[in-house]
Design a protein around this motif. Sequence first.
Motif, mmCIF file in Angstrom:
data_model
loop_
_atom_site.group_PDB
_atom_site.id
_atom_site.type_symbol
_atom_site.label_atom_id
_atom_site.label_comp_id
_atom_site.label_asym_id
_atom_site.label_seq_id
_atom_site.Cartn_x
_atom_site.Cartn_y
_atom_site.Cartn_z
ATOM 1 N N GLY A 200 0.772 -1.247 0.000
ATOM 2 C CA GLY A 200 0.000 0.000 0.000
ATOM 3 C C GLY A 200 0.795 1.283 0.000
ATOM 4 N N ALA A 201 2.135 1.204 0.102
ATOM 5 C CA ALA A 201 2.933 2.432 0.024
ATOM 6 C C ALA A 201 2.852 2.989 -1.390
ATOM 7 N N ARG A 202 3.078 4.288 -1.511
ATOM 8 C CA ARG A 202 3.026 4.920 -2.826
ATOM 9 C C ARG A 202 4.417 4.948 -3.440
ATOM 10 N N PRO A 203 4.558 4.565 -4.711
ATOM 11 C CA PRO A 203 5.875 4.624 -5.349
ATOM 12 C C PRO A 203 6.282 6.065 -5.625
ATOM 13 N N LEU A 204 7.509 6.397 -5.283
ATOM 14 C CA LEU A 204 8.023 7.736 -5.543
ATOM 15 C C LEU A 204 8.809 7.656 -6.850
ATOM 16 N N VAL A 205 8.260 8.222 -7.919
ATOM 17 C CA VAL A 205 8.905 8.128 -9.228
ATOM 18 C C VAL A 205 9.430 9.471 -9.719
ATOM 19 N N SER A 206 9.099 10.538 -9.019
ATOM 20 C CA SER A 206 9.511 11.870 -9.459
ATOM 21 C C SER A 206 9.597 12.778 -8.251
ATOM 22 N N LEU A 207 10.732 13.437 -8.095
ATOM 23 C CA LEU A 207 10.906 14.332 -6.945
ATOM 24 C C LEU A 207 9.918 15.489 -7.003
ATOM 25 N N GLY A 208 9.765 16.089 -8.176
ATOM 26 C CA GLY A 208 8.828 17.206 -8.300
ATOM 27 C C GLY A 208 7.402 16.786 -8.019
ATOM 28 N N GLY A 209 7.009 15.630 -8.555
ATOM 29 C CA GLY A 209 5.654 15.139 -8.308
ATOM 30 C C GLY A 209 5.420 14.836 -6.837
ATOM 31 N N TRP A 210 6.433 14.280 -6.178
ATOM 32 C CA TRP A 210 6.293 13.978 -4.748
ATOM 33 C C TRP A 210 6.154 15.252 -3.929
ATOM 34 N N LEU A 211 6.943 16.270 -4.255
ATOM 35 C CA LEU A 211 6.850 17.526 -3.508
ATOM 36 C C LEU A 211 5.450 18.105 -3.584
ATOM 37 N N ARG A 212 4.847 18.039 -4.755
ATOM 38 C CA ARG A 212 3.485 18.560 -4.878
ATOM 39 C C ARG A 212 2.481 17.666 -4.159
#
Length: 312
Positions: A200-212
Amino acid sequence: MTPETRFLHPGDAAFPARLLELAKPPVRLAVAGEMTAAPTFAVVGTRKPTVDSFAFARDLARAVVEHGGIVASGGAVGIDAAAHEGALEAGGVTWVVAATGRDEVFPRENAPLFERVLERGGVMIWPFEDGKKADPRTFFARNGVLVALADAVVIVQAGVPSGTLNAARWARRLGRPVWAICAPPWVPGFLGCASVVELGARPLVSLGGWLRAVGLAPRRRSNATRTSTSTSTSTSTSTSTSTSTSTPTLNLGPEELAILETLSLTKAQHVDEIAAKSGLSAQGVATALLTLALEDVLVESPEGQFRLASTR
């Protein structure tokens, strides 16, 4: 000057309220430095990261503090140290949640790092009594304190088995969002990350997308590049025509930027055409297109072609 250490107990006004969510909060918390209120992110991972993982942890920590957040980690070698270093490099605040008592230093090689954390306005937190040395039980209890203090947890790299997965279990127990960096399934050093994503964790594929996604950056920022042309006819009547193109200000790599150069707002292009124009491999194009789609800067047509998204 090194700040004085305060000793906090449950029931004290200054005792972090979030720690009361733990079934067994620390009976005494030793704190050096000021624990200010700001979005706080626990960045954790293996003690033996790849070079790229170490660099990404540092970059992520820098981005967090540059956007007003706090980076918390456990002070271990590897990903923990990279996170603390990245926060310090950006002139931000980082919290070290130690796995020992206040009079112990673990690991020894990070003693200079801990000194710099305090010198630069960071915080050292010891959730154990003086004299307590690091052992598996203190690591697991420390993880609970670290996760409880955070708004979300980011796992940069974790294999199987890995003590980092204990932090993920704490996060599920306490209801903290978990993000994890994944890699191809044949890379054993990331199997722990893949396992928490499956749970259930969310994949972090983009630093910019994660920041938002975590609220540290605007959903969309435009007008980074704008060109306009205008024509006027007479003093009483004027007409103007302007065209503009905007590129969002994002944290993109060279592959994504190369692809942006090939795309337009009006003409959709097939992946093969994009690969030919950008000079990237098919795999590189596919990965970069996924990142750009998650960044909300391109649109995919039903036929599987891509064009730039209109600026909003």
